[in-house]
Design a protein around this motif. Structure first.
Motif, short mmCIF file in Angstrom:
data_model
loop_
_atom_site.label_atom_id
_atom_site.label_comp_id
_atom_site.label_asym_id
_atom_site.label_seq_id
_atom_site.Cartn_x
_atom_site.Cartn_y
_atom_site.Cartn_z
N PHE A 227 0.80 -1.38 0.04
CA PHE A 227 0.00 -0.02 0.04
C PHE A 227 0.93 1.38 -0.02
N LEU A 228 2.22 0.93 0.29
CA LEU A 228 3.02 2.35 0.10
C LEU A 228 3.93 2.26 -1.16
N ASN A 229 4.10 1.36 -1.73
CA ASN A 229 5.00 1.39 -3.10
C ASN A 229 4.90 0.17 -3.83
N ASN A 230 4.78 -0.06 -4.97
CA ASN A 230 4.83 -1.03 -6.00
C ASN A 230 6.08 -1.94 -6.06
N ARG A 231 6.95 -1.08 -5.57
CA ARG A 231 8.10 -1.75 -5.50
C ARG A 231 8.87 -2.18 -4.22
N SER A 232 9.76 -3.29 -4.26
CA SER A 232 10.27 -3.59 -2.91
C SER A 232 11.95 -3.70 -3.09
N PRO A 233 12.57 -3.44 -1.88
CA PRO A 233 12.02 -3.39 -0.66
C PRO A 233 11.61 -2.10 -0.46
N VAL A 234 10.45 -1.87 0.75
CA VAL A 234 10.04 -0.69 1.14
C VAL A 234 10.57 -0.33 2.54
N ARG A 235 10.90 1.08 2.51
CA ARG A 235 11.71 1.59 3.45
C ARG A 235 10.69 2.57 4.43
N ILE A 236 11.07 2.94 5.57
CA ILE A 236 10.43 3.88 6.47
C ILE A 236 10.10 5.40 5.44
N THR A 237 11.21 5.81 4.84
CA THR A 237 10.79 6.84 4.08
C THR A 237 9.56 6.92 3.30
N GLU A 238 9.01 5.61 2.76
CA GLU A 238 7.86 5.76 2.09
C GLU A 238 6.72 6.01 2.72
N ILE A 239 6.64 5.70 4.00
CA ILE A 239 5.67 6.34 5.03
C ILE A 239 5.45 7.75 4.92
N LEU A 240 6.73 8.41 5.10
CA LEU A 240 6.83 9.71 5.38
C LEU A 240 6.13 10.35 3.93
N LYS A 241 6.55 9.92 3.04
CA LYS A 241 5.87 10.28 1.64
C LYS A 241 4.42 10.27 1.45
N HIS A 242 3.77 8.92 2.20
CA HIS A 242 2.24 9.44 2.18
C HIS A 242 1.97 10.38 3.25
N ILE A 243 2.58 10.57 4.41
CA ILE A 243 2.13 11.60 5.21
C ILE A 243 2.43 12.95 4.65
N ASP A 244 3.47 13.00 4.00
CA ASP A 244 3.71 14.42 3.44
C ASP A 244 2.60 14.75 2.42
N TYR A 245 2.17 13.74 1.67
CA TYR A 245 1.24 14.03 0.49
C TYR A 245 -0.19 14.11 1.11
N VAL A 246 -0.77 13.43 1.96
CA VAL A 246 -1.82 13.88 2.73
C VAL A 246 -1.84 15.43 3.25
N ALA A 247 -0.67 15.59 4.09
CA ALA A 247 -0.55 16.85 4.63
C ALA A 247 -0.48 18.23 3.32
N SER A 248 -0.09 17.70 2.09
CA SER A 248 0.06 18.73 1.06
C SER A 248 -1.59 19.19 0.59
#
Length: 307
Positions: A227-248
């Motif tokens: 749900f974070l990224n279609n690629r792997s591996p997925v890192r914590i920075t991907e969570i921050l990207k979703h947070i930043d997007y919703v904030a935007s």
């Protein structure tokens, strides 16, 4: 830093394997040792009955999971307290952790709202109308017909309004989502991410996120890797990207977390259990103000409790 996590599936694991205890951090991603170590303040425990349970066995399984919640999670630990009202959270001591029941899908109630009322009386405080497929109340995101709420589903939302219980829109089709929005007074998305960043059916598009913000609801960013990224591996920075997007989109005060721990086998690197919350918090504080991080972690969900 206090943490309010709006979704985990530890009850399902405890139900499937009666030998497990809540101390078993080797087999549970959400366990008593992990909650204590990582600063948990409120953890929501979902009652999710798997699709292979059929008929009246579904309601029976839901009751069994609620019994496990009280017998294996609440009863053995003096510093774990049942949350049924906002006041219960306010009364938590410094070292105490609140635990709350939720329902992930109304399949167990079939077409009987008295069963839904029973689950509320037993302590359930957030209701997802369906899981990924259809039931008597609504269609889920993987149901081919992509329909909305049934008449019974609309009656259920009215009941939840009366009881001041959260209606959880994670897992709903977009048609069901908009039907809920026309009716609901108390709504959250417990564990969903931004579809713009990861085009998965379980994620929410910009219109959906914006209307949640307009309704002053909270969206629990989830740690499900796909749900974070279609690629792997997925890192914590991907969570921050979703947070930043919703904030935007204007939702900086509408962001929370719904980890989906114990409902996932794949995990974000460095975040394979509740123990990993410390790493997430450290990364958050590098990129956002302490006020915002406190909101994401606890305040935003806590402030929206009306029950």
């Amino acid at each position: 830093m206090k943490v309010f996590d709006a979704h985990c599936d530890a009850l399902l694991k405890l139900w499937r394997d009666s030998t497990l205890t809540f101390d078993d951090s080797d087999h549970l991603q959400v366990s008593y040792p992990a909650l204590k170590a990582a600063g948990a303040k409120v953890q929501c425990f979902a009652v999710y009955v798997p699709e292979d349970v059929v008929g009246d066995g579904r309601f029976q399984a839901a009751i069994e999971m609620i019994d496990i919640f009280y017998e294996k999670i609440v009863k053995p630990y003096p510093d774990i307290k049942l949350i049924q009202t906002r006041e219960d959270i306010q009364l938590l001591g410094e070292e105490e952790i609140g635990v709350m029941l939720t329902l992930e899908g109304c399949g167990p109630i079939a077409n009987d709202l008295s069963r839904l009322r029973t689950l509320i009386q037993l302590g359930v405080r957030s209701i997802g109308l369906t899981w990924n497929f259809a039931n008597d109340l609504a269609d889920g995101v993987l149901e081919k017909r992509q329909a909305g709420l049934s008449n019974l589903g609309k009656e259920a939302v009215t009941l939840l309004n009366e009881e001041k219980i959260w209606t959880d829109v994670s897992h709903l089709t977009e048609a069901s989502f908009w039907d809920v929005m026309e009716l609901t007074e108390h709504v959250i998305a417990s564990h969903s991410n931004a579809k713009k960043l990861c085009n998965h059916p379980r994620n929410l598009n910009d219109r959906q996120i914006r209307v949640l913000i307009e309704k002053d609801a909270v969206m629990g960013i989830t740690f499900v890797p796909y749900f974070l990224n279609n690629r792997s591996p997925v890192r914590i920075t991907e969570i921050l990207k979703h947070i930043d997007y919703v904030a935007s989109l204007g939702g900086v005060y509408n962001i929370g977390f719904g980890s989906d721990f114990d409902g996932i086998s794949e995990t974000v690197i460095g975040l394979d259990s509740y123990f990993g919350y410390d790493r997430l918090l450290n990364e958050l504080l590098k990129h956002f103000s302490e006020e915002y991080v406190k909101g994401f972690c606890f305040d935003n969900f806590n402030k929206r409790i009306n029950f």
